[in-house]
Design a protein around this motif. Structure first.
Motif, PDB file in Angstrom:
ATOM      1  N   SER A   9       1.677   3.500  -6.891  1.00 53.51           N
ATOM      2  CA  SER A   9       3.188   3.241  -7.640  1.00 53.51           C
ATOM      3  C   SER A   9       3.766   2.080  -6.796  1.00 53.51           C
ATOM      4  CB  SER A   9       3.960   4.488  -7.317  1.00 53.51           C
ATOM      5  OG  SER A   9       3.675   5.641  -7.844  1.00 53.51           O
ATOM      6  N   ALA A  10       3.619   2.037  -5.406  1.00 57.95           N
ATOM      7  CA  ALA A  10       3.974   1.043  -4.899  1.00 57.95           C
ATOM      8  C   ALA A  10       3.497  -0.489  -5.301  1.00 57.95           C
ATOM      9  CB  ALA A  10       3.532   1.009  -3.295  1.00 57.95           C
ATOM     10  N   HIS A  11       2.013  -0.642  -5.350  1.00 56.98           N
ATOM     11  CA  HIS A  11       1.822  -1.924  -6.160  1.00 56.98           C
ATOM     12  C   HIS A  11       2.242  -2.240  -7.251  1.00 56.98           C
ATOM     13  CE1 HIS A  11      -1.182  -3.108  -2.953  1.00 56.98           C
ATOM     14  NE2 HIS A  11      -1.487  -1.662  -2.774  1.00 56.98           N
ATOM     15  N   ARG A  12       2.521  -1.056  -8.119  1.00 60.97           N
ATOM     16  CA  ARG A  12       2.940  -1.484  -9.665  1.00 60.97           C
ATOM     17  C   ARG A  12       4.433  -1.961  -9.260  1.00 60.97           C
ATOM     18  NH1 ARG A  12       1.838   3.256 -11.319  1.00 60.97           N
ATOM     19  NH2 ARG A  12       3.735   4.148 -11.163  1.00 60.97           N
ATOM     20  N   GLN A  13       5.097  -1.301  -8.524  1.00 59.39           N
ATOM     21  CA  GLN A  13       6.623  -1.631  -8.338  1.00 59.39           C
ATOM     22  C   GLN A  13       6.846  -2.905  -7.278  1.00 59.39           C
ATOM     23  OE1 GLN A  13       8.041   1.825  -6.066  1.00 59.39           O
ATOM     24  NE2 GLN A  13       8.351   2.953  -7.746  1.00 59.39           N
ATOM     25  N   LEU A  14       5.613  -3.189  -7.075  1.00 53.71           N
ATOM     26  CA  LEU A  14       5.749  -4.826  -6.369  1.00 53.71           C
ATOM     27  C   LEU A  14       6.165  -5.544  -7.223  1.00 53.71           C
ATOM     28  CD1 LEU A  14       5.351  -5.887  -3.393  1.00 53.71           C
ATOM     29  CD2 LEU A  14       3.049  -6.107  -3.940  1.00 53.71           C
ATOM     30  N   HIS A  15       5.699  -5.471  -8.363  1.00 55.29           N
ATOM     31  CA  HIS A  15       5.688  -6.721  -9.564  1.00 55.29           C
ATOM     32  C   HIS A  15       7.122  -6.361 -10.339  1.00 55.29           C
ATOM     33  CE1 HIS A  15       2.116  -8.106  -8.414  1.00 55.29           C
ATOM     34  NE2 HIS A  15       1.590  -6.851  -8.443  1.00 55.29           N
ATOM     35  N   SER A  16       8.103  -5.757 -10.007  1.00 56.51           N
ATOM     36  CA  SER A  16       9.289  -5.337 -10.634  1.00 56.51           C
ATOM     37  C   SER A  16      10.017  -6.531 -10.653  1.00 56.51           C
ATOM     38  CB  SER A  16      10.038  -4.028 -10.019  1.00 56.51           C
ATOM     39  OG  SER A  16      11.200  -3.837 -10.701  1.00 56.51           O
ATOM     40  N   PRO A  17      11.005  -6.684 -11.720  1.00 54.30           N
ATOM     41  CA  PRO A  17      11.922  -7.946 -11.530  1.00 54.30           C
ATOM     42  C   PRO A  17      13.226  -7.245 -10.464  1.00 54.30           C
ATOM     43  CG  PRO A  17      12.131  -6.785 -13.736  1.00 54.30           C
ATOM     44  CD  PRO A  17      10.856  -6.026 -12.908  1.00 54.30           C
ATOM     45  N   ASN A  18      13.405  -6.135 -10.243  1.00 55.16           N
ATOM     46  CA  ASN A  18      14.363  -5.699  -9.553  1.00 55.16           C
ATOM     47  C   ASN A  18      13.917  -6.070  -8.079  1.00 55.16           C
ATOM     48  OD1 ASN A  18      16.331  -4.303  -8.080  1.00 55.16           O
ATOM     49  ND2 ASN A  18      16.503  -2.681  -9.648  1.00 55.16           N
TER      50      ASN A  18
END
Length: 50
Positions: A9-18
């Motif tokens: 989840s952390a790696h996926r959220q790392l690419h978030s525009p937020n």
């Protein structure tokens, strides 16, 4: 809603525009790596003591 703190989840959220989400993910990844390194260091010292 509770947020997941696992590495996937952390790696996926790392690419978030937020920006806040990406910063939180980076903080979680660094904390996990730090904990893993501390555990490895503790195990190494324990094996040398025996």
């Amino acid at each position: 809603m509770a947020e997941k703190i696992d590495m996937a989840s952390a790696h996926r959220q790392l690419h978030s525009p937020n920006e806040k989400t990406a910063a939180r993910a980076l903080k979680n990844i660094k904390a996990a790596k730090r904990a893993q390194q501390n555990l490895r260091y503790a195990n190494q010292n324990e094996s040398q003591a025996n």
